[in-house]
Design a protein around this motif. Structure first.
Motif, PDB file in Angstrom:
ATOM      1  N   ARG A 110      12.380  16.368 -13.610  1.00 49.11           N
ATOM      2  CA  ARG A 110      11.462  16.057 -12.516  1.00 49.11           C
ATOM      3  C   ARG A 110      11.842  16.823 -11.252  1.00 49.11           C
ATOM      4  O   ARG A 110      10.985  17.373 -10.563  1.00 49.11           O
ATOM      5  CB  ARG A 110      11.475  14.554 -12.236  1.00 49.11           C
ATOM      6  CG  ARG A 110      10.481  14.148 -11.169  1.00 49.11           C
ATOM      7  CD  ARG A 110      10.515  12.663 -10.879  1.00 49.11           C
ATOM      8  NE  ARG A 110      10.261  11.887 -12.075  1.00 49.11           N
ATOM      9  CZ  ARG A 110      11.049  10.894 -12.496  1.00 49.11           C
ATOM     10  NH1 ARG A 110      12.116  10.560 -11.815  1.00 49.11           N
ATOM     11  NH2 ARG A 110      10.752  10.228 -13.585  1.00 49.11           N
TER      12      ARG A 110
ATOM     13  N   CYS B 156      15.198  12.816 -14.938  1.00 51.94           N
ATOM     14  CA  CYS B 156      15.205  13.053 -13.487  1.00 51.94           C
ATOM     15  C   CYS B 156      15.518  14.509 -13.170  1.00 51.94           C
ATOM     16  O   CYS B 156      14.960  15.079 -12.233  1.00 51.94           O
ATOM     17  CB  CYS B 156      16.205  12.129 -12.810  1.00 51.94           C
ATOM     18  SG  CYS B 156      15.666  10.410 -12.764  1.00 51.94           S
TER      19      CYS B 156
ATOM     20  N   CYS C  63      17.747   5.975 -11.698  1.00 48.07           N
ATOM     21  CA  CYS C  63      16.613   5.300 -12.330  1.00 48.07           C
ATOM     22  C   CYS C  63      17.073   4.250 -13.329  1.00 48.07           C
ATOM     23  O   CYS C  63      16.259   3.491 -13.839  1.00 48.07           O
ATOM     24  CB  CYS C  63      15.715   6.321 -13.009  1.00 48.07           C
ATOM     25  SG  CYS C  63      16.434   7.116 -14.463  1.00 48.07           S
TER      26      CYS C  63
ATOM     27  N   CYS D  20      22.142   6.829 -14.082  1.00 47.76           N
ATOM     28  CA  CYS D  20      21.351   7.572 -13.094  1.00 47.76           C
ATOM     29  C   CYS D  20      20.770   6.566 -12.097  1.00 47.76           C
ATOM     30  O   CYS D  20      20.822   5.354 -12.307  1.00 47.76           O
ATOM     31  CB  CYS D  20      20.246   8.312 -13.828  1.00 47.76           C
ATOM     32  SG  CYS D  20      19.164   9.275 -12.769  1.00 47.76           S
TER      33      CYS D  20
END
Length: 52
Positions: free
Chosen positions: A33, A30, A16, A14
């Protein structure tokens, strides 16, 4: 000592840095989120009149 076999180490990552499932483009954290941000986003377009 035995070597650990951790499945999914060849998966994509990802933005992140977390590993993702093979069929997903972002990790679960994510994705949650983005769902939360989408729910909290204002549901009107700038400049429109508010609903009466």
């Amino acid at each position: 000592m035995r070597r650990l076999h951790i499945p999914g180490t060849r998966g994509r990552t990802c933005g992140c840095g977390a590993l993702t499932d093979e069929d997903m483009s972002i990790c679960g954290k994510c994705a949650a989120r983005f769902r939360w941000l989408r729910r909290k986003a204002p549901h009107h377009i700038e400049g429109d009149e508010p609903c009466s």
